[in-house]
Design a protein around this motif. Structure first.
Motif, mmCIF file in Angstrom:
data_model
loop_
_atom_site.group_PDB
_atom_site.id
_atom_site.type_symbol
_atom_site.label_atom_id
_atom_site.label_comp_id
_atom_site.label_asym_id
_atom_site.label_seq_id
_atom_site.Cartn_x
_atom_site.Cartn_y
_atom_site.Cartn_z
ATOM 1 N N LYS A 108 0.601 -1.084 -0.184
ATOM 2 C CA LYS A 108 0.396 -0.036 0.279
ATOM 3 C C LYS A 108 1.413 1.057 0.175
ATOM 4 N N ASP A 109 1.826 1.380 0.334
ATOM 5 C CA ASP A 109 2.931 2.155 0.730
ATOM 6 C C ASP A 109 4.015 2.523 -0.799
ATOM 7 N N GLY A 110 3.671 1.282 -1.117
ATOM 8 C CA GLY A 110 3.889 2.137 -3.065
ATOM 9 C C GLY A 110 5.416 0.651 -3.113
ATOM 10 N N PHE A 111 5.875 0.131 -1.995
ATOM 11 C CA PHE A 111 7.202 -0.976 -1.651
ATOM 12 C C PHE A 111 6.657 -2.394 -3.084
ATOM 13 N N LYS A 112 7.464 -2.508 -4.031
ATOM 14 C CA LYS A 112 7.873 -3.634 -4.116
ATOM 15 C C LYS A 112 8.154 -4.868 -3.995
ATOM 16 N N GLU A 113 9.867 -5.040 -2.963
ATOM 17 C CA GLU A 113 10.448 -5.531 -2.950
ATOM 18 C C GLU A 113 10.399 -5.069 -1.340
ATOM 19 N N ALA A 114 10.568 -6.992 -0.747
ATOM 20 C CA ALA A 114 10.855 -6.449 1.024
ATOM 21 C C ALA A 114 12.605 -7.404 1.059
ATOM 22 N N ILE A 115 13.500 -6.774 2.087
ATOM 23 C CA ILE A 115 14.424 -7.128 2.680
ATOM 24 C C ILE A 115 14.049 -7.244 4.082
ATOM 25 N N LEU A 116 14.902 -8.067 4.910
ATOM 26 C CA LEU A 116 15.283 -7.848 5.537
ATOM 27 C C LEU A 116 16.584 -8.978 6.514
ATOM 28 N N ASN A 117 17.481 -8.877 7.868
ATOM 29 C CA ASN A 117 18.690 -9.615 8.038
ATOM 30 C C ASN A 117 17.524 -10.418 8.913
ATOM 31 N N GLY A 118 17.349 -11.946 8.950
ATOM 32 C CA GLY A 118 16.542 -12.594 8.986
ATOM 33 C C GLY A 118 17.880 -14.164 10.267
ATOM 34 N N GLN A 119 17.289 -14.623 11.407
ATOM 35 C CA GLN A 119 17.906 -15.149 12.605
ATOM 36 C C GLN A 119 18.324 -16.348 11.365
ATOM 37 N N ILE A 120 19.033 -16.811 11.519
ATOM 38 C CA ILE A 120 19.654 -18.390 10.857
ATOM 39 C C ILE A 120 19.188 -19.177 11.457
ATOM 40 N N GLN A 121 18.560 -18.988 12.594
ATOM 41 C CA GLN A 121 17.583 -19.476 13.029
ATOM 42 C C GLN A 121 15.751 -20.168 12.426
ATOM 43 N N ALA A 122 15.756 -18.399 12.398
ATOM 44 C CA ALA A 122 14.418 -18.460 11.566
ATOM 45 C C ALA A 122 14.383 -18.159 9.870
ATOM 46 N N GLN A 123 15.415 -19.095 9.281
ATOM 47 C CA GLN A 123 15.492 -18.642 7.857
ATOM 48 C C GLN A 123 14.371 -19.555 6.910
ATOM 49 N N PRO A 124 14.184 -20.213 7.559
ATOM 50 C CA PRO A 124 13.595 -21.969 7.363
ATOM 51 C C PRO A 124 12.114 -21.326 7.004
ATOM 52 N N PHE A 125 11.560 -20.291 8.052
ATOM 53 C CA PHE A 125 10.736 -19.299 8.223
ATOM 54 C C PHE A 125 9.967 -18.810 7.093
ATOM 55 N N TYR A 126 11.560 -17.909 6.919
ATOM 56 C CA TYR A 126 11.359 -17.004 6.100
ATOM 57 C C TYR A 126 10.685 -16.886 5.166
ATOM 58 N N GLU A 127 11.798 -18.564 4.555
ATOM 59 C CA GLU A 127 11.794 -18.930 2.829
ATOM 60 C C GLU A 127 10.479 -18.928 3.015
ATOM 61 N N SER A 128 9.770 -20.100 4.249
ATOM 62 C CA SER A 128 8.446 -21.009 3.716
ATOM 63 C C SER A 128 7.358 -19.593 3.323
ATOM 64 N N LEU A 129 7.890 -18.238 3.514
ATOM 65 C CA LEU A 129 6.954 -17.366 2.762
ATOM 66 C C LEU A 129 7.440 -17.036 1.891
ATOM 67 N N GLY A 130 8.644 -17.005 1.175
ATOM 68 C CA GLY A 130 8.844 -16.296 0.281
ATOM 69 C C GLY A 130 9.748 -15.901 -0.233
ATOM 70 N N TYR A 131 11.236 -15.964 0.685
ATOM 71 C CA TYR A 131 12.516 -15.123 0.884
ATOM 72 C C TYR A 131 13.021 -15.867 1.019
ATOM 73 N N HIS A 132 14.359 -14.903 -0.311
ATOM 74 C CA HIS A 132 15.661 -15.301 -0.658
ATOM 75 C C HIS A 132 16.574 -14.659 -0.383
ATOM 76 N N PRO A 133 17.406 -16.385 -0.188
ATOM 77 C CA PRO A 133 18.973 -15.714 1.609
ATOM 78 C C PRO A 133 19.606 -14.635 -0.053
ATOM 79 N N GLN A 134 20.025 -13.933 0.299
ATOM 80 C CA GLN A 134 21.461 -13.633 -0.510
ATOM 81 C C GLN A 134 22.914 -12.906 0.366
ATOM 82 N N GLY A 135 23.750 -13.511 0.205
ATOM 83 C CA GLY A 135 25.378 -12.919 0.654
ATOM 84 C C GLY A 135 25.431 -14.296 0.977
ATOM 85 N N GLU A 136 25.851 -13.755 2.865
ATOM 86 C CA GLU A 136 26.660 -14.611 3.595
ATOM 87 C C GLU A 136 26.149 -14.253 4.850
ATOM 88 N N ILE A 137 26.166 -15.155 5.574
ATOM 89 C CA ILE A 137 25.987 -15.215 7.332
ATOM 90 C C ILE A 137 26.745 -14.314 7.779
#
Length: 140
Positions: free
Chosen positions: A96-125
């Motif tokens: 609604k605010d006009g954003f087309k992309e979302a980013i976040l710094n996810g804790q490694i233990q939560a990575q599978p949760f974010y991946e299940s929502l369609g987020y893709h890891p980028q770069g190094e831990i």
């Protein structure tokens, strides 16, 4: 109830949840938990049917993306889909605010949760507050 925190009480509820989870549970120094982006960020608060605050997060503009931060769900409410609904609410508000992309710094233990929502890891831990994180992104 998922809503944008607008009143002083709602914002305070967000901050108290973050203190409970990040400072008390995960030992993040309180002076590092709260930063210069609090005023510019959009804060989200979640209440249960008894109006008890049970989850919170914030997002802000970062390099023309919605940067999602400080996602918390109280311990006794985890694994009930609240975090998933919270993320969906944030994504809808960010769109609604006009954003087309979302980013976040996810804790490694939560990575599978974010991946299940369609987020893709980028770069190094990397370490943030002595906790392993990875940058993740998603097209909205």
């Amino acid at each position: 109830m998922y809503k944008i925190a607008k009143s002083k009480k709602e914002l305070n509820d967000c901050f108290e949840l973050r203190k409970e989870v990040f400072v008390d549970e995960q030992n993040v120094p309180q002076e590092n938990e709260f930063d210069e982006y609090e005023d510019e960020a959009t804060h989200i608060i979640v209440y249960d049917v008894n109006h008890r605050p049970i989850a919170a997060a914030r997002y802000r503009s970062y390099q023309n993306k919605a940067k999602i931060e400080r996602v918390v769900v109280v311990k006794d409410q985890r694994m009930h889909g609240i975090g998933r609904k919270l993320m969906q609410f944030i994504e809808e508000e960010a769109q609604k605010d006009g954003f087309k992309e979302a980013i976040l710094n996810g804790q490694i233990q939560a990575q599978p949760f974010y991946e299940s929502l369609g987020y893709h890891p980028q770069g190094e831990i990397f370490l943030e507050e002595a906790i392993e994180h990875i940058e993740m992104q998603k097209q909205l």
